[in-house]
Write a protein that holds these residues in place. Structure first.
Motif, mmCIF file in Angstrom:
data_model
loop_
_atom_site.group_PDB
_atom_site.id
_atom_site.type_symbol
_atom_site.label_atom_id
_atom_site.label_comp_id
_atom_site.label_asym_id
_atom_site.label_seq_id
_atom_site.Cartn_x
_atom_site.Cartn_y
_atom_site.Cartn_z
ATOM 1 N N GLY A 21 0.820 -1.209 0.000
ATOM 2 C CA GLY A 21 0.000 0.000 0.000
ATOM 3 C C GLY A 21 0.849 1.253 0.000
ATOM 4 N N ALA A 22 1.928 1.223 0.775
ATOM 5 C CA ALA A 22 2.834 2.367 0.818
ATOM 6 C C ALA A 22 3.548 2.545 -0.519
ATOM 7 N N ALA A 23 3.958 1.436 -1.143
ATOM 8 C CA ALA A 23 4.619 1.510 -2.454
ATOM 9 C C ALA A 23 3.664 2.039 -3.500
ATOM 10 N N LEU A 24 2.428 1.538 -3.497
ATOM 11 C CA LEU A 24 1.430 2.012 -4.451
ATOM 12 C C LEU A 24 1.210 3.504 -4.276
ATOM 13 N N GLY A 25 0.998 3.944 -3.047
ATOM 14 C CA GLY A 25 0.751 5.360 -2.793
ATOM 15 C C GLY A 25 1.908 6.238 -3.211
ATOM 16 N N TYR A 26 3.115 5.818 -2.854
ATOM 17 C CA TYR A 26 4.306 6.588 -3.219
ATOM 18 C C TYR A 26 4.443 6.685 -4.736
ATOM 19 N N ASN A 27 4.290 5.563 -5.417
ATOM 20 C CA ASN A 27 4.465 5.547 -6.871
ATOM 21 C C ASN A 27 3.385 6.342 -7.591
ATOM 22 N N VAL A 28 2.142 6.242 -7.138
ATOM 23 C CA VAL A 28 1.062 7.025 -7.758
ATOM 24 C C VAL A 28 1.346 8.512 -7.591
ATOM 25 N N ARG A 29 1.674 8.911 -6.374
ATOM 26 C CA ARG A 29 1.921 10.345 -6.117
ATOM 27 C C ARG A 29 3.118 10.856 -6.934
ATOM 28 N N GLU A 60 -3.272 4.351 2.874
ATOM 29 C CA GLU A 60 -4.361 3.930 3.763
ATOM 30 C C GLU A 60 -5.415 3.089 3.054
ATOM 31 N N ALA A 61 -5.519 3.201 1.735
ATOM 32 C CA ALA A 61 -6.565 2.497 0.983
ATOM 33 C C ALA A 61 -6.042 1.169 0.459
ATOM 34 N N ASP A 62 -6.960 0.260 0.227
ATOM 35 C CA ASP A 62 -6.652 -1.043 -0.359
ATOM 36 C C ASP A 62 -7.523 -1.184 -1.610
ATOM 37 N N PRO A 63 -7.118 -0.517 -2.705
ATOM 38 C CA PRO A 63 -7.978 -0.502 -3.890
ATOM 39 C C PRO A 63 -8.044 -1.855 -4.589
ATOM 40 N N ARG A 64 -9.142 -2.078 -5.277
ATOM 41 C CA ARG A 64 -9.321 -3.288 -6.080
ATOM 42 C C ARG A 64 -8.319 -3.297 -7.233
ATOM 43 N N LEU A 65 -8.062 -4.476 -7.734
ATOM 44 C CA LEU A 65 -7.146 -4.633 -8.854
ATOM 45 C C LEU A 65 -7.613 -3.826 -10.061
ATOM 46 N N VAL A 68 -6.343 -0.387 -9.626
ATOM 47 C CA VAL A 68 -4.890 -0.328 -9.818
ATOM 48 C C VAL A 68 -4.580 -0.302 -11.317
ATOM 49 N N ILE A 69 -5.316 -1.082 -12.087
ATOM 50 C CA ILE A 69 -5.130 -1.098 -13.543
ATOM 51 C C ILE A 69 -5.492 0.256 -14.147
ATOM 52 N N ARG A 70 -6.589 0.863 -13.700
ATOM 53 C CA ARG A 70 -6.974 2.188 -14.207
ATOM 54 C C ARG A 70 -5.947 3.239 -13.839
ATOM 55 N N LEU A 71 -5.422 3.171 -12.603
ATOM 56 C CA LEU A 71 -4.382 4.113 -12.180
ATOM 57 C C LEU A 71 -3.150 3.969 -13.065
ATOM 58 N N ALA A 72 -2.747 2.731 -13.306
ATOM 59 C CA ALA A 72 -1.565 2.477 -14.139
ATOM 60 C C ALA A 72 -1.783 2.977 -15.561
ATOM 61 N N ASP A 73 -2.945 2.686 -16.135
ATOM 62 C CA ASP A 73 -3.244 3.154 -17.498
ATOM 63 C C ASP A 73 -3.183 4.672 -17.589
ATOM 64 N N ALA A 74 -3.746 5.345 -16.603
ATOM 65 C CA ALA A 74 -3.767 6.810 -16.614
ATOM 66 C C ALA A 74 -2.363 7.396 -16.488
ATOM 67 N N LEU A 75 -1.465 6.655 -15.844
ATOM 68 C CA LEU A 75 -0.088 7.126 -15.648
ATOM 69 C C LEU A 75 0.878 6.549 -16.687
ATOM 70 N N SER A 76 0.337 5.771 -17.634
ATOM 71 C CA SER A 76 1.124 5.152 -18.715
ATOM 72 C C SER A 76 2.238 4.243 -18.191
ATOM 73 N N VAL A 77 1.906 3.460 -17.167
ATOM 74 C CA VAL A 77 2.818 2.457 -16.623
ATOM 75 C C VAL A 77 2.042 1.154 -16.453
ATOM 76 N N THR A 78 2.723 0.105 -16.021
ATOM 77 C CA THR A 78 2.040 -1.160 -15.751
ATOM 78 C C THR A 78 1.610 -1.211 -14.290
ATOM 79 N N PRO A 79 0.630 -2.057 -13.974
ATOM 80 C CA PRO A 79 0.272 -2.238 -12.566
ATOM 81 C C PRO A 79 1.472 -2.701 -11.738
ATOM 82 N N GLU A 80 2.326 -3.513 -12.324
ATOM 83 C CA GLU A 80 3.522 -3.976 -11.612
ATOM 84 C C GLU A 80 4.424 -2.800 -11.235
ATOM 85 N N ASP A 81 4.514 -1.811 -12.132
ATOM 86 C CA ASP A 81 5.314 -0.622 -11.825
ATOM 87 C C ASP A 81 4.748 0.109 -10.610
#
Length: 87
Positions: A21-29, A60-65, A68-81
């Motif tokens: 969750g911390a990695a996801l949040g950091y990477n999204v931001r 703090e959030a635990d988003p559905r997969l 996560v895919i929509r976030l990755a698409d919007a940021l032009s990266v993969t969900p793994e990234d």
């Protein structure tokens, strides 16, 4: 009796959920700010409210997969990234 499945992944421990969750949040931001997107604009792009984006970015959030895919698409990266512990 040992029911362990002998696969390449059988001995690979998963990181604690809090770390993901911390990695996801950091990477999204980080990626959102690098692309000069405001929280409001980015939240609208992925179809969520800004308060929920705040929770994602703070870990703090635990988003559905699917999100996560929509976030990755919007940021032009993969969900793994987005889930990588370090980029």
């Amino acid at each position: 009796m040992d029911y362990r499945i002998d696969t390449p992944f059988a001995h690979t421990p998963e990181p604690p959920a809090g770390e993901l969750g911390a990695a996801l949040g950091y990477n999204v931001r980080r990626l959102r700010t690098e692309q000069h997107l405001t929280k409001q604009t980015f939240a609208m792009m992925v179809g969520i409210g800004r308060p929920f984006l705040d929770k994602i970015e703070s870990g703090e959030a635990d988003p559905r997969l699917s999100l996560v895919i929509r976030l990755a698409d919007a940021l032009s990266v993969t969900p793994e990234d987005l889930l990588a512990l370090s980029l």
